[in-house]
Design a protein around this motif. Structure first.
Motif, PDB file in Angstrom:
ATOM      1  N   THR A 135      13.927 -60.255 -24.023  1.00 45.02           N
ATOM      2  CA  THR A 135      13.065 -61.029 -24.070  1.00 45.02           C
ATOM      3  C   THR A 135      12.061 -61.227 -22.892  1.00 45.02           C
ATOM      4  O   THR A 135      11.156 -61.465 -22.997  1.00 45.02           O
ATOM      5  CB  THR A 135      13.453 -62.520 -24.079  1.00 45.02           C
ATOM      6  OG1 THR A 135      14.289 -62.917 -23.098  1.00 45.02           O
ATOM      7  CG2 THR A 135      14.251 -62.678 -25.479  1.00 45.02           C
ATOM      8  N   THR A 165      12.598 -55.994 -33.468  1.00 47.20           N
ATOM      9  CA  THR A 165      11.119 -56.133 -33.547  1.00 47.20           C
ATOM     10  C   THR A 165      10.811 -57.456 -33.453  1.00 47.20           C
ATOM     11  O   THR A 165       9.938 -57.966 -33.934  1.00 47.20           O
ATOM     12  CB  THR A 165      10.530 -55.427 -34.820  1.00 47.20           C
ATOM     13  OG1 THR A 165      11.029 -55.984 -35.828  1.00 47.20           O
ATOM     14  CG2 THR A 165      10.697 -53.772 -34.915  1.00 47.20           C
ATOM     15  N   SER A 166      11.940 -58.241 -32.961  1.00 50.55           N
ATOM     16  CA  SER A 166      11.455 -59.901 -32.746  1.00 50.55           C
ATOM     17  C   SER A 166      10.146 -60.109 -31.886  1.00 50.55           C
ATOM     18  O   SER A 166       9.739 -59.170 -31.009  1.00 50.55           O
ATOM     19  CB  SER A 166      12.562 -60.607 -32.216  1.00 50.55           C
ATOM     20  OG  SER A 166      12.786 -60.007 -30.658  1.00 50.55           O
ATOM     21  N   THR A 167       9.505 -61.136 -31.940  1.00 49.63           N
ATOM     22  CA  THR A 167       8.319 -61.553 -31.117  1.00 49.63           C
ATOM     23  C   THR A 167       8.649 -61.705 -29.510  1.00 49.63           C
ATOM     24  O   THR A 167       7.794 -61.139 -28.847  1.00 49.63           O
ATOM     25  CB  THR A 167       7.673 -62.727 -31.790  1.00 49.63           C
ATOM     26  OG1 THR A 167       8.925 -63.675 -31.777  1.00 49.63           O
ATOM     27  CG2 THR A 167       7.050 -62.524 -33.050  1.00 49.63           C
ATOM     28  N   GLN A 168       9.894 -62.039 -29.449  1.00 47.09           N
ATOM     29  CA  GLN A 168      10.039 -61.892 -28.029  1.00 47.09           C
ATOM     30  C   GLN A 168      10.347 -60.558 -27.413  1.00 47.09           C
ATOM     31  O   GLN A 168       9.777 -60.492 -26.280  1.00 47.09           O
ATOM     32  CB  GLN A 168      11.663 -62.654 -27.804  1.00 47.09           C
ATOM     33  CG  GLN A 168      11.781 -63.951 -28.172  1.00 47.09           C
ATOM     34  CD  GLN A 168      12.211 -64.482 -29.569  1.00 47.09           C
ATOM     35  OE1 GLN A 168      11.898 -63.580 -30.271  1.00 47.09           O
ATOM     36  NE2 GLN A 168      12.971 -65.561 -29.738  1.00 47.09           N
ATOM     37  N   ALA A 172       8.711 -57.870 -28.417  1.00 49.61           N
ATOM     38  CA  ALA A 172       7.260 -57.530 -28.492  1.00 49.61           C
ATOM     39  C   ALA A 172       6.567 -58.098 -27.196  1.00 49.61           C
ATOM     40  O   ALA A 172       5.931 -57.327 -26.560  1.00 49.61           O
ATOM     41  CB  ALA A 172       6.567 -58.004 -29.641  1.00 49.61           C
ATOM     42  N   ALA A 173       6.922 -59.273 -26.757  1.00 49.65           N
ATOM     43  CA  ALA A 173       6.099 -60.094 -25.573  1.00 49.65           C
ATOM     44  C   ALA A 173       6.717 -58.939 -24.306  1.00 49.65           C
ATOM     45  O   ALA A 173       6.037 -58.642 -23.427  1.00 49.65           O
ATOM     46  CB  ALA A 173       6.513 -61.425 -25.485  1.00 49.65           C
ATOM     47  N   ARG A 200       5.104 -55.724 -24.270  1.00 50.23           N
ATOM     48  CA  ARG A 200       3.727 -55.926 -23.558  1.00 50.23           C
ATOM     49  C   ARG A 200       3.726 -55.971 -22.190  1.00 50.23           C
ATOM     50  O   ARG A 200       3.045 -55.652 -21.650  1.00 50.23           O
ATOM     51  CB  ARG A 200       3.213 -57.420 -24.253  1.00 50.23           C
ATOM     52  CG  ARG A 200       1.779 -57.525 -23.667  1.00 50.23           C
ATOM     53  CD  ARG A 200       0.915 -58.591 -24.300  1.00 50.23           C
ATOM     54  NE  ARG A 200       0.534 -58.195 -25.822  1.00 50.23           N
ATOM     55  CZ  ARG A 200      -0.469 -57.525 -26.059  1.00 50.23           C
ATOM     56  NH1 ARG A 200      -1.156 -57.029 -24.952  1.00 50.23           N
ATOM     57  NH2 ARG A 200      -0.611 -57.155 -27.212  1.00 50.23           N
ATOM     58  N   LEU A 217       6.939 -51.742 -32.846  1.00 55.27           N
ATOM     59  CA  LEU A 217       6.209 -52.594 -32.224  1.00 55.27           C
ATOM     60  C   LEU A 217       4.735 -52.293 -31.984  1.00 55.27           C
ATOM     61  O   LEU A 217       3.771 -53.182 -32.273  1.00 55.27           O
ATOM     62  CB  LEU A 217       6.841 -53.125 -31.169  1.00 55.27           C
ATOM     63  CG  LEU A 217       8.255 -53.976 -31.408  1.00 55.27           C
ATOM     64  CD1 LEU A 217       8.754 -54.275 -30.030  1.00 55.27           C
ATOM     65  CD2 LEU A 217       7.865 -55.453 -31.978  1.00 55.27           C
ATOM     66  N   LYS A 250       2.802 -52.545 -35.155  1.00 50.53           N
ATOM     67  CA  LYS A 250       2.326 -53.755 -35.534  1.00 50.53           C
ATOM     68  C   LYS A 250       1.146 -54.416 -34.723  1.00 50.53           C
ATOM     69  O   LYS A 250       0.699 -55.306 -35.162  1.00 50.53           O
ATOM     70  CB  LYS A 250       3.641 -54.849 -35.601  1.00 50.53           C
ATOM     71  CG  LYS A 250       4.710 -54.689 -36.580  1.00 50.53           C
ATOM     72  CD  LYS A 250       5.602 -55.939 -36.552  1.00 50.53           C
ATOM     73  CE  LYS A 250       6.864 -55.634 -37.121  1.00 50.53           C
ATOM     74  NZ  LYS A 250       7.930 -56.778 -36.587  1.00 50.53           N
ATOM     75  N   ASP A 251       1.162 -54.097 -33.570  1.00 46.01           N
ATOM     76  CA  ASP A 251      -0.106 -54.624 -32.575  1.00 46.01           C
ATOM     77  C   ASP A 251      -0.655 -53.593 -31.846  1.00 46.01           C
ATOM     78  O   ASP A 251      -0.318 -53.180 -30.827  1.00 46.01           O
ATOM     79  CB  ASP A 251       0.692 -55.464 -31.893  1.00 46.01           C
ATOM     80  CG  ASP A 251      -0.191 -56.213 -30.676  1.00 46.01           C
ATOM     81  OD1 ASP A 251      -1.315 -55.807 -30.724  1.00 46.01           O
ATOM     82  OD2 ASP A 251       0.163 -57.115 -29.969  1.00 46.01           O
TER      83      ASP A 251
END
Ligand SMILES: NC(=O)C1=CN([C@@H]2O[C@H](COP(=O)(O)OP(=O)(O)OC[C@H]3O[C@@H](n4cnc5c(N)ncnc54)[C@H](OP(=O)(O)O)[C@@H]3O)[C@@H](O)[C@H]2O)[C@@H](O)CC1
Ligand SMILES: Nc1ncnc2c1ncn2[C@@H]1O[C@H](COP(=O)(O)OP(=O)(O)O)[C@@H](O)[C@H]1O
Ligand SMILES: [K+]
Length: 501
Positions: free
Chosen positions: A307, A327-330, A332-333, A336, A355, A358-359
């Protein structure tokens, strides 16, 4: 080894005829001789042959092959697929020669019944080669489909009829060859996954075409042979210390997927990284430190997934991200902030690629000199759906140039698209590697090579070749079924040794 287009093959042929010099008919005789030798060596005295010929030069090869098989005392029948046009000059000359040798010839016109092929006879496909210009249709297509339905072994001369050297034949009628005997150089169409059902085993026959033309001709694509890979390999200096081989950051694993992290981390250390810090969720720390004490653990604050980017980022000289991360949003962050903060080359694999798919904005953060390692499904998620592998390799080359990074397309002959515009096909590896975890091993190995200062293209060439070679060495002690990705890691050392000067 260079991969020649159909047009370059014609030019190579013509150059050899002019400069050797050799008559075109004698070059055909040489090519046919190599095929006949191969057929005689591979099939026993009792085997008969049915040679199916078109009326171009591929058919001319077939007629000469039949004459040579007869001269060697074998049974060989010939079927010529009649076309509107008169045969090529070398076809017509070989027709005369075969008739003079009393070979039995059946002329197959549209609407004629296809002659029976005796059980056990080998079908030789000399219908069409590099001169095919449109998909097969009419009686040519019917003949190919008929031959595909027979239980006989099929050997294609130069290309399986219906296949194009340089573009897709997906959905077209194509001969299903057991073996393909191709002349002088591999053709692009013989290397792509989509054509694997048609080509069977591919054998490249040296027919003595001009070496001067070969070395002077630029090609878009090459085979990554041992010789090429050796020229990119960097042997170690005897006085080296661990500081010379980099410090890799590897972000891998989640609850239930710590195996992926371990395989990548082990491959990274066996691949020669000087130091490895492995960013894992809390649940993975004990696993990593027990199974691989040589790796340092960077525990994520989260118990089950990645995360948060670890504080200090300047000590690493490359980053590998993806195996087993989810591929959880955490996560992904976390990816990034890695891409934004690390100014080092990346290896992105598996869920890191998903990921990215997706973005799209993540892609623009990728530092130049990185490596993306999608398999075809991940590739299409990243770059959009493709109808054929020919389209995929064009997309890979365009993306490599845009990103100034290497894009791999993993498969039997993994394709390496370089930002320089060159494309390489790997020559090592086997179907035993088709097991979850093989890709994680590759990620770790590529990360190790970047850590040691290889540029992205060299890292990809050396890494992909070593990965496949380790698989080839490992399967000798296993079977295609029983091979484990861990066996690849165990044979990495032996694979490296094959690159030593
Ligand atoms: N380069 C080398 O190193 C050497 C190459 N050699 C050999 O030469 C081969 C290339 O020969 P190639 O150029 O004569 O073409 P080939 O494959 O026989 O086909 C052309 C014929 O097919 C026809 N045709 C085309 N499409 C069609 C369709 N859809 N449906 C039906 N017909 C179709 C076309 O007719 P057209 O289009 O002219 O009407 C023409 O008649 C090469 O693969 C190798 O085997 C060796 O002998 C020596 C060393
Ligand atoms: N039939 C094959 N021949 C050669 N290499 C193969 C074959 N099947 C798989 N591989 C290699 O194994 C690796 C598999 O990676 P991937 O598809 O990401 O799977 P995973 O990550 O699940 O292990 C790739 O490097 C691929 O080139
Ligand atoms: K053929």
């Amino acid at each position: 080894m260079k991969i020649f287009s159909a047009e370059q093959m014609r030019a190579w042929d013509a150059y050899t005829i002019r400069h050797e010099p050799v008559l075109s008919i004698d070059l055909m005789e040489r090519a046919a001789g190599r095929c006949a030798d191969w057929l005689l060596a591979h099939f026993g005295q009792e085997t008969g042959f049915m040679v199916f010929c078109g009326m171009g030069n591929n058919g001319g090869d077939g007629l000469a092959i039949a004459r040579m098989l007869l001269a060697a005392g074998r049974r060989a029948g010939v079927v010529i697929l009649e076309s509107r046009r008169q045969g090529s000059p070398d076809f017509l000359e070989n027709l005369k020669r075969l008739q003079a040798a009393s070979g039995a010839i059946f002329l197959l016109a549209a609407g004629d019944a296809i002659p029976d092929v005796p059980a056990g006879a080998v079908v030789v496909d000399a219908l069409f080669g590099t001169g095919l210009n449109t998909p097969l249709s009419g009686h040519a297509a019917r003949l190919v489909e008929h031959l595909n339905g027979l239980p006989n072994t099929r050997v294609a001369i130069d290309l399986p009829s219906g296949l194009f050297a340089d573009r897709s034949a997906v959905g077209n009628p194509v001969l299903l060859a057991t073996h393909t005997l191709t002349f002088a150089a591999p053709k692009l169409g013989l290397l792509l996954q989509e054509n694997a059902p048609f080509t069977g085993e591919v054998h490249i026959l040296d027919i003595g075409l001009s070496p001067a033309f070969e070395s002077a001709t630029e090609t878009r694509f090459q085979l990554a042979t041992a010789t090429l890979v050796k020229s990119r390999f960097r042997p170690r200096n005897r006085f080296a210390h661990k500081g010379n081989f980099g410090h890799a950051y590897l972000a891998a694993g989640s609850l239930g997927k710590m195996g992926a992290a371990l395989m990548a981390a082990t491959a990274c250390l066996r691949g020669g990284a000087g130091l490895l810090s492995c960013h894992v969720p809390r649940c993975g720390v004990g696993i990593l430190q027990t199974a691989l004490p040589e790796a340092m653990a960077l525990p994520d604050p989260d118990e089950t997934r990645l995360t948060t980017l670890p504080g200090e980022t300047s000590r690493y000289n490359c980053a590998g991200i993806g195996p087993g991360i989810g591929t959880s949003t955490q996560t992904a962050a976390m990816l990034r902030s890695c891409l934004a903060k690390f100014q080092v080359p990346f290896v992105l694999d598996a869920d890191a690629l998903n990921l990215l798919a997706k973005d799209e904005s993540l892609m623009s953060l990728l530092p130049a000199g990185s490596i993306l390692t999608p398999h075809p499904k991940e590739f299409d998620r990243l770059f959009g759906a493709h109808d054929s592998d020919f389209d995929r390799i064009e997309t890979a080359l365009a993306a490599a140039e845009r990103l100034q990074s290497v894009v791999l397309l993993k498969g039997h002959h993994t394709f390496i698209a370089s930002p320089t515009g060159s494309g390489y096909f790997n020559t090592t590896g086997n179907a035993g590697m088709a097991k979850g975890g093989s890709g994680d091993v590759l990620t770790g190995l590529l990360t190790a090579l970047l850590a040691q200062g290889y540029g992205a293209e060299d890292a990809a060439l050396v890494g992909v070749w070593l990965h496949g070679k380790a698989g080839d060495l490992a399967v000798e002690r296993q079977s295609y079924e029983s091979l484990l990705p861990g066996d690849l890691v165990a044979r990495l050392g032996a694979a490296f040794r094959q690159l030593y000067p």
